[in-house]
Design a protein around this motif. Sequence first.
Motif, mmCIF file in Angstrom:
data_model
loop_
_atom_site.group_PDB
_atom_site.id
_atom_site.type_symbol
_atom_site.label_atom_id
_atom_site.label_comp_id
_atom_site.label_asym_id
_atom_site.label_seq_id
_atom_site.Cartn_x
_atom_site.Cartn_y
_atom_site.Cartn_z
ATOM 1 N N GLY B 552 0.818 -1.203 0.000
ATOM 2 C CA GLY B 552 0.000 0.000 0.000
ATOM 3 C C GLY B 552 0.855 1.258 0.000
ATOM 4 O O GLY B 552 0.586 2.218 -0.734
ATOM 5 N N ALA B 553 1.926 1.237 0.808
ATOM 6 C CA ALA B 553 2.801 2.415 0.882
ATOM 7 C C ALA B 553 3.520 2.645 -0.441
ATOM 8 O O ALA B 553 3.635 3.788 -0.917
ATOM 9 N N VAL B 554 3.988 1.554 -1.052
ATOM 10 C CA VAL B 554 4.656 1.687 -2.358
ATOM 11 C C VAL B 554 3.648 2.180 -3.393
ATOM 12 O O VAL B 554 3.966 3.027 -4.237
ATOM 13 N N GLY B 555 2.420 1.670 -3.300
ATOM 14 C CA GLY B 555 1.380 2.122 -4.234
ATOM 15 C C GLY B 555 1.100 3.609 -4.078
ATOM 16 O O GLY B 555 1.020 4.344 -5.060
ATOM 17 N N CYS B 556 0.985 4.062 -2.831
ATOM 18 C CA CYS B 556 0.711 5.485 -2.581
ATOM 19 C C CYS B 556 1.866 6.352 -3.070
ATOM 20 O O CYS B 556 1.665 7.385 -3.726
ATOM 21 N N ALA B 557 3.084 5.924 -2.743
ATOM 22 C CA ALA B 557 4.255 6.705 -3.154
ATOM 23 C C ALA B 557 4.376 6.692 -4.675
ATOM 24 O O ALA B 557 4.699 7.720 -5.292
ATOM 25 N N SER B 558 4.110 5.541 -5.283
ATOM 26 C CA SER B 558 4.202 5.439 -6.740
ATOM 27 C C SER B 558 3.178 6.349 -7.408
ATOM 28 O O SER B 558 3.456 6.982 -8.441
#
Lengths: 287, 791, 157
Positions: B552-558
């Motif tokens: 989720g964090a990688v998705g948000c940052a991406s």
Amino acid sequence: MKPGALAYFKPTTVTEAIGLLVDGGMDAKVIAGGQSLVPMLNLRMVAAERLVDVGGIAEMKQWSADDREVWIGACVTHDQIQIGEVADPSNGLMPKVASKIAYQAVRNRGTIGGSLSLADPAADWLTTTAALGATIEWEGPDGKKSCPADEFVFAAYTTQLDISDVLTGVRIPRLPPDATWGTYKLCRKAGEFAHAMAMVISAGARSRAFLGATDGAPIRLMHTETLVADFRNWESGHTALVSQALEADIADSGREFTDIQLWQSRTCLLRSIQMSLGFQPIKPEGV
Amino acid sequence: MDALTVPNGKKGIGGSILRNEDERLLSGRSTFIADISQPGMWEIAFLRSPVAHANILSVTKPEGFEQRVFLLSDLGDIRPIQADSQAKGFRRSDYPALANDRVRFVGEPIAICLGRTRAEAEDLAQAVFVEFEELPAVSDLSQCRDPAYPPIHPGWNDNLFLETHIDVGDVDAARAKAAVSLTRQYRMNRQAIVSLEGRGVMSYIDERTGELVVYSSTQFPHVIRTALAHCLNMQERELRVVAPEVGGSFGVKNNLNPEEIAIAALTKKIRKPIRWVEDRREHLIAAPHAREHRYEVTVHADKDGLILGLEASIDVDAGAYSVWPWTSPMESGMAIGFLPGTYTISNYRATARTCASNKSPMGPYRGVGRPGACFAIERTIEELAVHLGLDPVEVRLRNYVRPDQFPWKSAGGKTYDNGNYAESAIAARDLIKPERLTELRQRYADSDYLIGLGYATYLEQTAHGTAEWVQRGLPVVFGYEQAALQMTPDGMLIIDVPIQNHGQGLETTLAQVANEELGIDPAQVVVRHGDTSMAPYGMGTFASRSMVMSGGAVGCASALLADKLRKIGAHLLQVQDSDVRLEDGFVVANASGGAKISLKEIAVAAFLRPERLPDDVDPGLSVVASYRTSRDTGAWSYGTHAAIVAVDRGTGMVHILDYVIAHDCGTIVNPMIVDGQMMGGLAQGIGTALYEEMPYSAEGQPLASTFMDYLVPGASEMPHTTIEHLCSPSPITRYGIKGMGEGGAIPPPASLCNAVNDAIRSLGASINETPMTPDRVLRALLDAQAGSATA
Amino acid sequence: MQIIKLRVNGEEVETAIDPRTTLADFLRQHVDARSIHLGCEHGVCGGCTIVINGKMARSCIALAATMDGAEIWTLEGLKDDPAIVQLRQSFHECHGLQCGYCTPGMLITARDIIARYGEPDEKFLREALAGNICRCTGYAGIVKAVQHAAAQLARRD
């Protein structure tokens, strides 16, 4: 988990090895393939201030055969027996047994002499050499000695070997060509030590039957042998006969068995006898 | 297992792409803890207690080696591990880095011994003389409140960490109404955890930065940094914690270890590099253990098998100390909370006791509490079905929470997000083909083999959020993750995450998430993890959380980075921001035949040629984002396992003839990796069911200290297995992902025990204890035989 | 201390050792053979499997002192061995590894199985892998990878 301090010697003759062992006394140990000893050294369950490596003694790595018997040097590996590099006196029993000892990587280094010397009750060669009527040979400060394999072991990890003796080889009489055999061991997982084991050689009056993986030496089953000598085919009625014979054999042995051990040993014995008679019991695929 | 490597053309979420981390591991050249050293490094052996419970009267260091042996008093002012639960009535246990005045389990560290080699360090440990005054050892759950056993911790009046109760609905009314009330007892015995690589720590002072650098084979380096700072009275900025390549964990590397504190403290004191590599014996006896649950369960049901109420008494032996940060009641808390399982049980009364003993502390292990709870409830369901003469799947179907009932607030106090439990049971039944049983039983009627079929449905709460951890009363609340993304001037992507990848394939799956948002080939993405000096703060990898939380964090940052890339790309393409998309490493204009510009060119502009950027865009391509689930009560995977077994009545051996899994973990990021996790979990579940056990003697001596007496499944012990994936995307997580790392390990004890009981029932035998060793199975058969002989 | 002289991965090594040193520790320390992974140090897990004088063996339960004159290959030295090259590719494609700790021992064991038995059936193959513990994969990917590699190598012969 590392061994304690030790000194290492690699003699090239049996006499030299015995001299090193005599000098080392209680603190000296023989090492061959090391597949049982080094784990115990690593765990510091065994301390050996002096290790005498018999792997450099050429004659102990050899084997010889004539039409009556095969002599196998103590440093012959399980793998050499498994792959038929060594003459087989046993109509295929010994290669089969060898192929089921631990794992291939262990079989490549572990030796028949090392296994017999350690005398872990679960060790396959104790029962196998006893069943085959082999003679164990060793040499010590008092010279060469030997005994029938079924008299070699006194108890778990205790044999006729004195502290400065070196097991040099095993002399195994050839089975009659028409002799058959069966063996079964209970391991909870592949390659694991056996919890129960039986071995049967079906050769008429020369039939032999043993239980292994007990609390001590392999147990010869004389009543069972008499019974098996008359078996030509497996019949369902044999189960009760074998059970009776086994109970008599165990009573004769004076050894203690729990009901579970007895049941499992009986199963191993029944399956060994069936195998020796060429009978394949029904079992699910993959079992 | 055909799904393992079937490529499906996708590179983002849903693609079975091959793993980025494989190459270095296949070379054998990666660096695990034992491969990391520093010049002048000393090797450590811990002197560990040989006795279970004793006062230490004196410790004598070997003459001439006083400077190479260290006791607690030599380590300066450090704090013990205090894993305090907020639960009312919890009794604390101070767990010292080295035992000082008392030892409480065999294997507890007493002294650190330094040697130039590990062998020399072990020589020293053997030469230290400790005078013990032995005390009675608490070695069985039945002794917990026995006054013959003195409390093992000061200030306690018996050996109970905590007793908790649940009383929901009206169980007495349910009992009164029930057509049938069945009571059964179950035991899941203690086991070791066994990562193939043991634990280990190497630490030194970085003289340039002044940092105390601690390499630890751990699942959560940032959390360890926080804990070490507290225990060592240091500031976190003075510490760097690095998890190198980690050779399996499964929970056992998810605790603050006394060894970590002792080693870090000693490094701080002597300012020399030191390393401890746990060996197998240390691991088996002194690393945290798992399971050891006992249950008495009573189910009240109507004549059709509808469950009206459930009662339970649960005892867990948590060992000598409360482990940080999980606390000792974690197992019993999970067990009591999960016992109602997938069923609409609204009348539930239960007591859970967390007992202390002179055994190695209980820690988290794949499944945590749930294998025991699943074992108890799923055995009970099948017993109920048998009692009523009903099909066990039909009884389950009558009791499952229905899809229209979500979010379901369970009697255990949990909130299930969604799913279709009935669908998983029907799928498992279709795969295992129960109609085969009659034919199989006929075929083997004259053999030594008894055939049985068993099912088990499980729940796997994953990505537990803030509310869950607060409810459990933990000292740390693991409710979120962060990710830092940076592009390099050549257009490549580096992702820094504070989770830790030790086999889960997260270097691949997080890259797949980035691909979903950014269109970058996952093979071009570097995921770095396990180092407090690289990533922003985060919680680590455990509890089936990283794919949801870190994903989720990688998705948000991406997504944030994608916005910027599109904006710069549109500017360079001279079109509107809204008229471009990211695709295969390019920003592409939407117009037909649209122009495109590579991410590399955009990166060049962002880093090296800022004059090309739009006026309102700052240089650089770096983003840090934080993520938590939209509801913080967890994403719930589930499934049904079914097994056909053959029980060898001649030996007591259990052979698994066929095994099927129908499971739902929401959106699947990488099907190949999900299958791999499922099979790995299954192997461990089979280990619990059939092979693995850590028995103790009455004196508190652990009776399995090598792989010769502690058996883990090998290739031959794994059955033919079919996996079917169902998919109910979680409504509370980004992409609908649910965690799934533990599910494989949860139901096998239940499914296999149900199958074994189905096999031996015709002989009047039953077994309700794991592991189902040949001796235990045979005991059940022989007892039944003796019973029928005397009857 | 004792002097031993042996060949490791094709290169001669001559050095003094403490005679209690296991071969695994010796190779890890003296020639950086870090592909040798110690998982049990009592010969059960298979993580330290190497090749001694042409035969696969456990380096954790061999003493370096006994290796004078031996020829030893570790995964490092076998990196271009055709079977190992194929096995690495097959393990990658069949998801035959997770944490990677058992992997070097698995590769060397698989190489030996293929050399001895070609393309064994699955039951036999699983038994032949019994001396190598993997705690991550449940062996599904490993078995598939070895079968895949065996088939590829057989096709090539």
